[in-house]
Motif scaffolding. Structure first.
Motif, PDB file in Angstrom:
ATOM      1  N   ASP A   9       0.838  -1.200   0.000  1.00  0.00           N
ATOM      2  CA  ASP A   9       0.000   0.000   0.000  1.00  0.00           C
ATOM      3  C   ASP A   9       0.881   1.262   0.000  1.00  0.00           C
ATOM      4  N   ARG A  10       1.929   1.259   0.809  1.00  0.00           N
ATOM      5  CA  ARG A  10       2.846   2.403   0.877  1.00  0.00           C
ATOM      6  C   ARG A  10       3.534   2.634  -0.458  1.00  0.00           C
ATOM      7  N   GLY A  11       4.000   1.547  -1.076  1.00  0.00           N
ATOM      8  CA  GLY A  11       4.677   1.665  -2.369  1.00  0.00           C
ATOM      9  C   GLY A  11       3.770   2.249  -3.434  1.00  0.00           C
ATOM     10  N   ILE A  12       2.537   1.757  -3.477  1.00  0.00           N
ATOM     11  CA  ILE A  12       1.572   2.267  -4.456  1.00  0.00           C
ATOM     12  C   ILE A  12       1.282   3.742  -4.206  1.00  0.00           C
ATOM     13  N   ARG A  13       1.113   4.117  -2.942  1.00  0.00           N
ATOM     14  CA  ARG A  13       0.827   5.513  -2.606  1.00  0.00           C
ATOM     15  C   ARG A  13       1.988   6.433  -2.994  1.00  0.00           C
ATOM     16  N   ILE A  14       3.211   5.986  -2.745  1.00  0.00           N
ATOM     17  CA  ILE A  14       4.380   6.808  -3.070  1.00  0.00           C
ATOM     18  C   ILE A  14       4.497   7.003  -4.575  1.00  0.00           C
ATOM     19  N   VAL A  15       4.363   5.922  -5.341  1.00  0.00           N
ATOM     20  CA  VAL A  15       4.454   6.024  -6.805  1.00  0.00           C
ATOM     21  C   VAL A  15       3.322   6.901  -7.348  1.00  0.00           C
ATOM     22  N   LEU A  16       2.092   6.664  -6.883  1.00  0.00           N
ATOM     23  CA  LEU A  16       0.949   7.453  -7.336  1.00  0.00           C
ATOM     24  C   LEU A  16       1.128   8.932  -6.977  1.00  0.00           C
ATOM     25  N   GLY A  17       1.604   9.183  -5.761  1.00  0.00           N
ATOM     26  CA  GLY A  17       1.835  10.565  -5.339  1.00  0.00           C
ATOM     27  C   GLY A  17       2.863  11.267  -6.201  1.00  0.00           C
ATOM     28  N   LEU A  18       3.955  10.574  -6.529  1.00  0.00           N
ATOM     29  CA  LEU A  18       4.994  11.169  -7.373  1.00  0.00           C
ATOM     30  C   LEU A  18       4.489  11.417  -8.790  1.00  0.00           C
ATOM     31  N   VAL A  19       3.685  10.484  -9.315  1.00  0.00           N
ATOM     32  CA  VAL A  19       3.121  10.671 -10.650  1.00  0.00           C
ATOM     33  C   VAL A  19       2.190  11.878 -10.671  1.00  0.00           C
ATOM     34  N   LEU A  20       1.310  11.968  -9.692  1.00  0.00           N
ATOM     35  CA  LEU A  20       0.391  13.112  -9.638  1.00  0.00           C
ATOM     36  C   LEU A  20       1.133  14.421  -9.421  1.00  0.00           C
ATOM     37  N   LEU A  21       2.136  14.381  -8.572  1.00  0.00           N
ATOM     38  CA  LEU A  21       2.913  15.587  -8.300  1.00  0.00           C
ATOM     39  C   LEU A  21       3.687  16.046  -9.529  1.00  0.00           C
ATOM     40  N   SER A  22       4.089  15.105 -10.368  1.00  0.00           N
ATOM     41  CA  SER A  22       4.819  15.472 -11.586  1.00  0.00           C
ATOM     42  C   SER A  22       3.945  16.271 -12.548  1.00  0.00           C
ATOM     43  N   LEU A  23       2.612  16.168 -12.399  1.00  0.00           N
ATOM     44  CA  LEU A  23       1.708  16.923 -13.271  1.00  0.00           C
ATOM     45  C   LEU A  23       1.819  18.425 -13.053  1.00  0.00           C
ATOM     46  N   VAL A  24       2.380  18.832 -11.935  1.00  0.00           N
ATOM     47  CA  VAL A  24       2.579  20.256 -11.679  1.00  0.00           C
ATOM     48  C   VAL A  24       3.693  20.792 -12.576  1.00  0.00           C
ATOM     49  N   PHE A  25       4.687  19.942 -12.852  1.00  0.00           N
ATOM     50  CA  PHE A  25       5.874  20.390 -13.588  1.00  0.00           C
ATOM     51  C   PHE A  25       5.898  19.938 -15.035  1.00  0.00           C
ATOM     52  N   ALA A  26       5.227  18.854 -15.365  1.00  0.00           N
ATOM     53  CA  ALA A  26       5.215  18.333 -16.731  1.00  0.00           C
ATOM     54  C   ALA A  26       3.782  18.033 -17.131  1.00  0.00           C
ATOM     55  N   GLY A  27       3.572  17.825 -18.422  1.00  0.00           N
ATOM     56  CA  GLY A  27       2.225  17.521 -18.899  1.00  0.00           C
ATOM     57  C   GLY A  27       1.346  18.755 -18.852  1.00  0.00           C
ATOM     58  N   PRO A  28       0.175  18.656 -18.233  1.00  0.00           N
ATOM     59  CA  PRO A  28      -0.757  19.789 -18.236  1.00  0.00           C
ATOM     60  C   PRO A  28      -0.319  20.958 -17.348  1.00  0.00           C
ATOM     61  N   LYS A  29       0.675  20.750 -16.500  1.00  0.00           N
ATOM     62  CA  LYS A  29       1.178  21.795 -15.592  1.00  0.00           C
ATOM     63  C   LYS A  29       0.041  22.440 -14.800  1.00  0.00           C
ATOM     64  N   SER A  30      -0.745  21.596 -14.174  1.00  0.00           N
ATOM     65  CA  SER A  30      -1.892  22.046 -13.403  1.00  0.00           C
ATOM     66  C   SER A  30      -1.594  21.919 -11.913  1.00  0.00           C
ATOM     67  N   LEU A  31      -2.121  22.848 -11.139  1.00  0.00           N
ATOM     68  CA  LEU A  31      -1.947  22.776  -9.694  1.00  0.00           C
ATOM     69  C   LEU A  31      -2.720  21.621  -9.076  1.00  0.00           C
ATOM     70  N   TRP A  32      -3.604  20.989  -9.845  1.00  0.00           N
ATOM     71  CA  TRP A  32      -4.309  19.811  -9.350  1.00  0.00           C
ATOM     72  C   TRP A  32      -3.337  18.680  -9.039  1.00  0.00           C
ATOM     73  N   GLY A  33      -2.135  18.751  -9.597  1.00  0.00           N
ATOM     74  CA  GLY A  33      -1.118  17.754  -9.299  1.00  0.00           C
ATOM     75  C   GLY A  33      -0.690  17.773  -7.847  1.00  0.00           C
ATOM     76  N   LEU A  34      -0.948  18.886  -7.154  1.00  0.00           N
ATOM     77  CA  LEU A  34      -0.602  18.970  -5.738  1.00  0.00           C
ATOM     78  C   LEU A  34      -1.411  17.978  -4.891  1.00  0.00           C
ATOM     79  N   VAL A  35      -2.491  17.450  -5.459  1.00  0.00           N
ATOM     80  CA  VAL A  35      -3.265  16.409  -4.786  1.00  0.00           C
ATOM     81  C   VAL A  35      -2.363  15.203  -4.518  1.00  0.00           C
ATOM     82  N   GLY A  36      -1.313  15.054  -5.316  1.00  0.00           N
ATOM     83  CA  GLY A  36      -0.365  13.964  -5.140  1.00  0.00           C
ATOM     84  C   GLY A  36       0.373  14.008  -3.824  1.00  0.00           C
ATOM     85  N   LEU A  37       0.360  15.151  -3.155  1.00  0.00           N
ATOM     86  CA  LEU A  37       1.017  15.245  -1.850  1.00  0.00           C
ATOM     87  C   LEU A  37       0.332  14.352  -0.812  1.00  0.00           C
TER      88      LEU A  37
END
Length: 74
Positions: A9-37
């Protein structure tokens, strides 16, 4: 805060969080990526508030520590 998030569960959460957080800097560059925190922090800390409120635990080691000795199934 007793750990209630297991290793998988921890591993999945960490990977998912990093993927979502990367959306702030790459791709759509949306602040919604902060949900990955949220999954990132709960994965790193090993404790999830909703799991605590609902009495859920995916942490096998923690279950055996809290429940005393349990017979292992072979």
């Amino acid at each position: 805060m007793t750990r209630n998030v297991g290793a998988l569960d921890r591993g999945i959460r960490i990977v998912l969080g990093l993927v979502l957080l990367s959306l702030v800097f790459a791709g759509p560059k949306s602040l919604w990526g902060l949900v990955g925190l949220l999954p990132l922090v709960t994965g790193l800390v090993g404790w999830c508030p909703p799991y605590h409120l609902l009495g859920i635990s995916s942490c096998k080691e923690c279950k055996s520590e809290q429940g005393g000795s349990q017979d292992e199934v072979s």
